[in-house]
Design an enzyme around this catalytic site. Structure first.
Site, PDB file in Angstrom:
ATOM      1  N   GLY A  31       0.539  -0.276   0.163  1.00 43.89           N
ATOM      2  CA  GLY A  31       0.551   1.100   0.320  1.00 43.89           C
ATOM      3  C   GLY A  31       2.082   0.689   0.910  1.00 43.89           C
ATOM      4  N   ALA A  32       2.474   1.927   2.368  1.00 44.77           N
ATOM      5  CA  ALA A  32       4.187   1.815   2.106  1.00 44.77           C
ATOM      6  C   ALA A  32       4.643   2.265   0.842  1.00 44.77           C
ATOM      7  CB  ALA A  32       3.992   0.854   3.377  1.00 44.77           C
ATOM      8  N   HIS A  37       7.711   0.939  -6.156  1.00 42.65           N
ATOM      9  CA  HIS A  37       6.307   0.935  -5.996  1.00 42.65           C
ATOM     10  C   HIS A  37       6.279   2.499  -7.470  1.00 42.65           C
ATOM     11  CE1 HIS A  37       5.081  -0.442  -2.804  1.00 42.65           C
ATOM     12  NE2 HIS A  37       4.227  -1.835  -3.077  1.00 42.65           N
TER      13      HIS A  37
END
Length: 282
Positions: A31-32, A37
């Site tokens: 996440g984050a 990503h």
């Protein structure tokens, strides 16, 4: 955009795709979500029929309870950000209980010594946790390819070793470090930095580049000493380690050998945040 929180529901969705031999790309994350990503997801979209992104803060890879507690959790924001890239991506955001089925314990792994270097020394049990969650994700999703950034280079090599040892039918794709314009490697932990610390953190890559410039003509010890001394000039930093290692074995390099690739690995703390980075030196 499809979002699954239970592994059985995701398996049911993916089963006909697997049966029809469609390719599945997996991007595992905690996440984050940031632009780094998204660069992995973009490559996965280009190379596969379907892409699954997992969002799961894995407790068994944290050997520091405070680090686990303060790790950013921004699921709704993450989903919205991923949707700006594509609404075709499938999100898998399970609970700890769903993944570990009531027993949050890491499996024991042996990675031919890769786990005994650098992060393995400084974070006991960390790579057992990494291997456990990645193997579980592979067994839930059965991806054709899985995408990992080279920022966590030791992790990348360890996952490759795990796939080899368990003969898992997945191709591991290592992707270049995604950097901001100022050179700072994109990381979820960057969100924990103050604006001032984030600016000062750009020093990490600057020092790594200087080490790379020195490498052809300098001894390994001189390069190590240079990096250590440069960090000492900046009291807001606490250098945990700088290591020069054989890229394949990750073993501490004593002397340069022809035909070998060497990487410089650094871990430094600023603003009570632990940052990692690395660079190919030759």
């Amino acid at each position: 955009m499809l979002v699954y929180t239970k592994q059985n529901d995701l398996k049911k969705h993916l089963e006909p795709l697997i049966d029809s031999r469609q390719t599945i790309g997996l991007v595992p994350t905690m996440g984050a979500i940031h632009q780094g990503h998204l660069s992995l997801m973009q490559q996965a979209l280009e190379e596969n029929d379907t892409v699954v992104v997992s969002i799961f803060v894995n407790p068994t890879q944290f050997n520091n309870a405070d680090d686990l507690k303060k790790y950013p959790r921004t699921l709704e924001k993450d989903i919205a950000f991923i949707e700006t890239l594509s609404d075709k991506i499938i999100i898998f955001a399970p609970s700890v209980d769903d993944i570990y089925e009531g027993e949050t314990i890491a499996q024991e792994f042996e990675y031919d010594g890769l786990e005994n270097q650098m992060e393995g020394v400084n974070r006991p049990g960390h790579f057992n946790g990494v291997g456990t969650i990645v193997k579980k994700l592979f067994e839930i999703i059965w991806p054709t390819r899985a995408y990992f950034g080279e920022k966590d280079f030791q992790q990348l090599q360890i996952i490759r070793k795990m796939v080899q040892k368990f003969r898992l039918p997945v191709q591991i794709v290592g992707c270049p470090i995604f950097r901001q314009e100022d050179g700072l490697a994109r990381s979820s932990r960057n969100e924990l930095l103050s604006a001032e610390a984030k600016q000062e953190a750009t020093l990490i890559y600057k020092i790594l580049k200087q080490a790379r410039e020195m490498f052809p003509e300098s001894s390994l010890e001189n390069v190590r000493e240079f990096v250590t001394e440069e960090f000492k000039k900046h009291p807001n930093f606490a250098l945990e380690y700088f290591e020069i290692a054989d890229e394949e074995t990750l073993v501490h390099a004593i002397e340069k050998k022809a035909g070998k690739k060497y990487r410089g690995f650094v871990v430094a703390h600023i603003d009570n945040v632990r940052l990692i980075d690395n660079i190919l030196l030759n």
